[in-house]
Motif scaffolding. Structure first.
Motif, PDB file in Angstrom:
ATOM      1  N   SER A 135      56.768  18.740 -16.375  1.00 12.07           N
ATOM      2  CA  SER A 135      57.690  19.485 -15.526  1.00 12.07           C
ATOM      3  C   SER A 135      58.808  20.094 -16.374  1.00 12.07           C
ATOM      4  CB  SER A 135      58.278  18.533 -14.496  1.00 12.07           C
ATOM      5  OG  SER A 135      59.520  18.985 -14.057  1.00 12.07           O
ATOM      6  N   VAL A 137      61.761  20.233 -15.535  1.00 10.63           N
ATOM      7  CA  VAL A 137      62.903  19.315 -15.413  1.00 10.63           C
ATOM      8  C   VAL A 137      62.849  18.294 -16.546  1.00 10.63           C
ATOM      9  CG1 VAL A 137      63.997  17.591 -13.946  1.00 10.63           C
ATOM     10  CG2 VAL A 137      62.981  19.612 -12.919  1.00 10.63           C
ATOM     11  N   LEU A 141      65.575  17.927 -19.598  1.00  5.64           N
ATOM     12  CA  LEU A 141      66.325  16.697 -19.859  1.00  5.64           C
ATOM     13  C   LEU A 141      66.070  16.182 -21.267  1.00  5.64           C
ATOM     14  CD1 LEU A 141      65.935  14.903 -16.420  1.00  5.64           C
ATOM     15  CD2 LEU A 141      67.911  16.137 -17.308  1.00  5.64           C
ATOM     16  N   TYR A 249      64.413  28.713 -13.427  1.00  7.64           N
ATOM     17  CA  TYR A 249      65.381  28.002 -12.596  1.00  7.64           C
ATOM     18  C   TYR A 249      65.449  26.513 -12.959  1.00  7.64           C
ATOM     19  CZ  TYR A 249      67.475  25.874  -8.462  1.00  7.64           C
ATOM     20  OH  TYR A 249      68.265  25.129  -7.625  1.00  7.64           O
ATOM     21  N   ASP A 250      64.309  25.819 -12.835  1.00 11.81           N
ATOM     22  CA  ASP A 250      64.264  24.368 -13.048  1.00 11.81           C
ATOM     23  C   ASP A 250      64.860  23.984 -14.399  1.00 11.81           C
ATOM     24  OD1 ASP A 250      62.485  25.211 -11.159  1.00 11.81           O
ATOM     25  OD2 ASP A 250      60.920  23.773 -11.674  1.00 11.81           O
ATOM     26  N   MET A 272      69.746  30.744  -5.381  1.00  8.19           N
ATOM     27  CA  MET A 272      69.710  29.412  -4.782  1.00  8.19           C
ATOM     28  C   MET A 272      71.115  28.935  -4.413  1.00  8.19           C
ATOM     29  SD  MET A 272      66.578  28.455  -4.549  1.00  8.19           S
ATOM     30  CE  MET A 272      66.515  26.676  -4.424  1.00  8.19           C
ATOM     31  N   LEU A 275      72.467  30.866  -1.444  1.00  7.24           N
ATOM     32  CA  LEU A 275      71.775  30.565  -0.190  1.00  7.24           C
ATOM     33  C   LEU A 275      72.209  29.228   0.371  1.00  7.24           C
ATOM     34  CD1 LEU A 275      67.984  31.464  -0.486  1.00  7.24           C
ATOM     35  CD2 LEU A 275      69.725  32.579   0.898  1.00  7.24           C
ATOM     36  N   PHE A 276      72.201  28.192  -0.500  1.00  5.37           N
ATOM     37  CA  PHE A 276      72.306  26.840   0.033  1.00  5.37           C
ATOM     38  C   PHE A 276      73.633  26.158  -0.222  1.00  5.37           C
ATOM     39  CE2 PHE A 276      67.732  27.595  -0.731  1.00  5.37           C
ATOM     40  CZ  PHE A 276      67.339  27.585   0.599  1.00  5.37           C
TER      41      PHE A 276
ATOM     42  N   LEU B 143      62.244  32.127   0.295  1.00  6.90           N
ATOM     43  CA  LEU B 143      62.828  30.855   0.715  1.00  6.90           C
ATOM     44  C   LEU B 143      63.634  30.918   2.008  1.00  6.90           C
ATOM     45  CD1 LEU B 143      63.923  29.047  -2.558  1.00  6.90           C
ATOM     46  CD2 LEU B 143      61.858  28.791  -1.206  1.00  6.90           C
ATOM     47  N   VAL B 147      62.915  28.895   5.508  1.00  9.95           N
ATOM     48  CA  VAL B 147      63.810  27.862   6.024  1.00  9.95           C
ATOM     49  C   VAL B 147      64.085  28.115   7.508  1.00  9.95           C
ATOM     50  CG1 VAL B 147      66.179  26.996   5.924  1.00  9.95           C
ATOM     51  CG2 VAL B 147      64.884  27.297   3.820  1.00  9.95           C
ATOM     52  N   ASN B 229      54.907  18.537 -10.555  1.00 11.07           N
ATOM     53  CA  ASN B 229      55.992  19.113 -11.354  1.00 11.07           C
ATOM     54  C   ASN B 229      56.914  20.022 -10.568  1.00 11.07           C
ATOM     55  OD1 ASN B 229      55.151  17.790 -13.625  1.00 11.07           O
ATOM     56  ND2 ASN B 229      53.963  19.508 -14.421  1.00 11.07           N
ATOM     57  N   PHE B 231      59.773  21.524  -8.393  1.00 15.13           N
ATOM     58  CA  PHE B 231      61.167  21.114  -8.234  1.00 15.13           C
ATOM     59  C   PHE B 231      61.799  21.881  -7.071  1.00 15.13           C
ATOM     60  CE2 PHE B 231      65.673  21.818  -9.413  1.00 15.13           C
ATOM     61  CZ  PHE B 231      66.103  20.502  -9.452  1.00 15.13           C
ATOM     62  N   ILE B 232      61.628  23.191  -7.089  1.00 13.99           N
ATOM     63  CA  ILE B 232      62.357  24.048  -6.162  1.00 13.99           C
ATOM     64  C   ILE B 232      61.931  23.846  -4.708  1.00 13.99           C
ATOM     65  CG2 ILE B 232      60.828  26.051  -6.409  1.00 13.99           C
ATOM     66  CD1 ILE B 232      63.339  27.772  -6.545  1.00 13.99           C
ATOM     67  N   LEU B 235      63.220  20.449  -3.495  1.00 12.78           N
ATOM     68  CA  LEU B 235      64.658  20.551  -3.302  1.00 12.78           C
ATOM     69  C   LEU B 235      64.983  21.246  -1.982  1.00 12.78           C
ATOM     70  CD1 LEU B 235      67.320  20.141  -5.017  1.00 12.78           C
ATOM     71  CD2 LEU B 235      67.097  22.538  -5.635  1.00 12.78           C
ATOM     72  N   THR B 236      64.225  22.290  -1.660  1.00 14.43           N
ATOM     73  CA  THR B 236      64.556  23.119  -0.511  1.00 14.43           C
ATOM     74  C   THR B 236      63.983  22.592   0.800  1.00 14.43           C
ATOM     75  OG1 THR B 236      64.395  24.962  -2.041  1.00 14.43           O
ATOM     76  CG2 THR B 236      64.645  25.519   0.254  1.00 14.43           C
ATOM     77  N   THR B 246      60.730  14.686  -9.267  1.00 15.10           N
ATOM     78  CA  THR B 246      61.462  15.589 -10.166  1.00 15.10           C
ATOM     79  C   THR B 246      62.894  15.794  -9.686  1.00 15.10           C
ATOM     80  OG1 THR B 246      60.486  17.402  -8.924  1.00 15.10           O
ATOM     81  CG2 THR B 246      59.507  16.917 -11.058  1.00 15.10           C
ATOM     82  N   LEU B 249      64.854  12.617 -10.214  1.00 14.58           N
ATOM     83  CA  LEU B 249      65.148  12.455 -11.637  1.00 14.58           C
ATOM     84  C   LEU B 249      66.378  13.274 -12.018  1.00 14.58           C
ATOM     85  CD1 LEU B 249      64.318  11.593 -14.587  1.00 14.58           C
ATOM     86  CD2 LEU B 249      63.108  13.768 -14.679  1.00 14.58           C
ATOM     87  N   ASN B 250      66.376  14.530 -11.588  1.00  6.89           N
ATOM     88  CA  ASN B 250      67.504  15.395 -11.916  1.00  6.89           C
ATOM     89  C   ASN B 250      68.799  14.853 -11.320  1.00  6.89           C
ATOM     90  OD1 ASN B 250      68.588  17.875 -13.073  1.00  6.89           O
ATOM     91  ND2 ASN B 250      68.910  18.466 -10.939  1.00  6.89           N
TER      92      ASN B 250
END
Lengths: 315, 298
Positions: A135, A137, A141, A249-250, A272, A275-276, B143, B147, B229, B231-232, B235-236, B246, B249-250
């Protein structure tokens, strides 16, 4: 039964002799048509519907909630006056050029060197490609930890006796974008290697023999003969990398969170966040539409060259 | 003008030059291998060191005092905000998301691919073209409307929601994989089944599905790594209760207050990478096939 009768009854003159063939064919395909309903729904609702909705919202004055008014280019004017967005656009430009260039050069070199009948080729290929399985991410890291100046690479080199050594790019506003490039290349150049190596293996063996007979050095053959031959694969790899760039992004979220300050912000993160977190739908959808335009601009020439022009040539 | 001569008659110096070239080739390849392995190496060594050694020791060195405590902490005690149940929560969430998403997206891809390659439905190719082009569009473009749609349907922030999203965005590549696979099969096979009176679903379940094992393997590899893997989307769309590994973890690593426990962070990072890495190392050449086929996904 209704379906079998009604078309013929409705306009027998127009359908003529095919009146009974048509419903039969229609019924035979019913299964296939029903099976394709989910795909049709996804294409119409998600890929077309949501895309148009986003573009439409970008022309409205929506803030926290979407509104249906028409605000013209107001959001776009704001967008291009927004420092954070402008910086994001510059960042993605720098990242894009260096990341694509780096991956192509490094991936090509890896493919060429691995093509020299080396030992343990399988092991090397596995090593070069494994980051691609992880990933972004995780990649972010891992590099964040390694490049961290207090405990990572900088400390390592200083402990070796180079007390003046400085490598603080990840916390340096001017340089942070280049750390993202390093992590990106680490993640993606194995993929380029795999694509190009497959291409090199497909180059005609006789060309190599001919070149050897003529005494042309190997590097020259790779650059002037093999590279043009695997051109289409280079283009494919470039398009794939370019699309990854726009989506970036990630990696940023995990590695730098857009910082220090806003130094490593990118457009996808801008969308992102607006939006959020910042609840500014109009501005976010305007930025998303700009991303859409960028991708279309990248893809259109490729699709044209690959599909439209080729079919044109064949007919 | 001696070039043609030397080209025809190899001189005595040549083998030595080849020797140097060989050394150069291996030097380049081994340096590159070191570059790729370095982050993995420091992740593993850091995760096996006690806290003090992380702060004082050499980042590259093997642990002087070997400990698995960071792994245990990462798995069951690491904190996200106020929750201190470790990354295991995210692991099981990811498993819960992965299994239905995997099965449904492969099934959808297989049915679509079959319908597209053997049944000439009018307009189907246009739909497929749009679907493929859609695979290149950044997710940010879809997105917000998604939503809204999901909240109107009352399933926003739920397991069902994230599964649907994975199926929808996995559809282009899955359909492409199966369509290309079925298109490579001899059409006589299909015609024979038609003459025997097989209908749409009978032919699919009795003739084609049993032959699809290789492409199902490729699709599984692609989707397991892709979905794990992600993430987005997690998250959303997944909601607080279902955050995938993931995202968790972040949150663990990047939202810690105070002094960071790098050894625990690295253990959690490796744990998150473990499933796709296992898939990669066990599947070998199949993985490369998957990438080559799935290159369009980007």
């Amino acid at each position: 039964m209704v379906t079998a009768r009604s078309p013929a009854a409705a306009s027998p003159r127009m359908l003529g002799g095919r009146a009974d063939a048509r419903p039969a064919r229609w019924r035979r395909q019913l299964g296939a048509k029903l099976a394709l309903l989910p795909l049709t729904a996804v294409v119409i609702v998600v890929y077309l519907g949501c895309m148009l909705w986003t573009v439409r919202l970008s022309f409205s004055s929506s803030k926290l909630l979407p509104v249906g008014d028409w605000a013209g280019l107001q959001q776009y004017e704001r967008l291009f006056a927004n420092d954070r967005f402008l910086l994001s656009a510059i960042n993605i430009g720098i990242f894009g050029v260096l990341f694509i260039g780096g991956c192509l050069v490094f991936g090509f070199l890896l493919a060429v060197f691995i093509d020299q009948r080396v030992r343990a080729e399988g092991v090397l290929r596995t090593v070069f490609l494994f980051p691609h399985a992880m990933s972004l991410v995780v990649t972010g890291l891992a590099w964040q930890w390694f490049l961290n100046p207090t405990l990572g690479l900088q400390k390592l080199v200083r402990d070796l006796g180079f007390a003046g050594f400085t490598f603080d790019w990840i916390v340096n506003q001017q340089m942070v974008i280049y750390t993202l490039v390093i992590a990106g290349i680490w993640q993606a150049s194995g993929l380029v290697m795999a694509i190009l190596l497959a291409g090199l293996r497909g180059v005609d063996e006789d060309l190599w023999k001919a070149a050897r007979v003529d005494g042309i050095p190997a590097w020259r053959v790779y650059l002037s003969i093999a590279l043009p031959l695997i051109g289409p694969m280079v283009v494919t790899a470039t398009v794939l990398l370019a699309v990854q760039v726009v989506k970036l992004y990630d990696l940023v979220v995990a590695m730098t969170r857009g910082g220090p300050g806003i130094a490593s912000e990118v457009p996808a993160k801008f969308v992102m966040d607006h939006l959020f977190e910042r609840n500014n739908i109009g501005l976010a959808t305007a930025a998303a539409s700009m991303m859409l335009v960028t991708v279309v601009a990248i893809l259109a020439p490729w699709i044209y060259a690959r599909y439209v022009r080729e079919t044109g040539r064949r007919t | 003008m001696t070039t043609p001569l030397t080209a025809n008659v190899p001189s005595g110096r040549r083998p030595r030059r080849v020797g140097i070239a060989r050394i150069g080739i291996y030097a380049f390849l081994l340096t590159s291998a070191a570059f790729f392995l370095l982050p993995l190496w420091i992740m593993v060594t850091t995760s096996l060191k006690p806290r003090a050694e992380v702060w004082e020791g050499n980042i590259l060195a093997l642990p002087a005092e070997f400990t698995v405590e960071p792994w245990i902490k990462a798995w069951s005690e690491a904190c996200t905000g106020l929750d201190c149940n470790g990354i295991s929560v995210g692991f099981w969430n990811s498993v819960q998301i992965l299994i239905p998403s995997l099965v449904l997206s492969i099934l959808a891809g297989a049915v679509n691919g079959y319908a597209l390659s053997f049944w000439r439905v009018r307009g189907a190719n246009l739909l497929f073209g749009i679907l493929l082009a859609g695979a290149f569009i950044p997710y940010q473009v879809f997105l917000y409307p998604l939503v809204r749609l999901f909240s109107q349907a009352g399933i926003y922030n739920s397991l069902a929601c994230i599964v649907i999203v994975h199926v929808v965005f996995g559809m282009p590549i899955m359909t492409l994989l199966f369509r290309n696979f079925y298109a490579s099969l001899p059409v006589e096979l299909f015609n024979a089944a038609r003459i025997d009176g097989g209908g749409f679903w009978t032919i699919f379940t009795h003739v084609l599905l049993p032959m699809s094992a290789p492409i199902i393997v490729v699709a599984t590899i692609l989707q397991v790594t892709g979905i794990w893997n992600d993430f987005i989307f997690g998250l959303t769309f997944a909601g607080r209760e279902n955050l995938p590994m993931t995202v968790q973890l972040n949150n663990i690593v990047n939202s810690t207050q105070g002094e960071r426990a790098y050894n625990v962070d690295m253990a959690a990072t490796i744990l998150t990478a473990l499933v796709p890495l296992a898939v990669y190392f066990l599947s070998g050449r199949w993985f490369v096939r998957g990438i080559a086929a799935g290159a369009v996904k980007g």
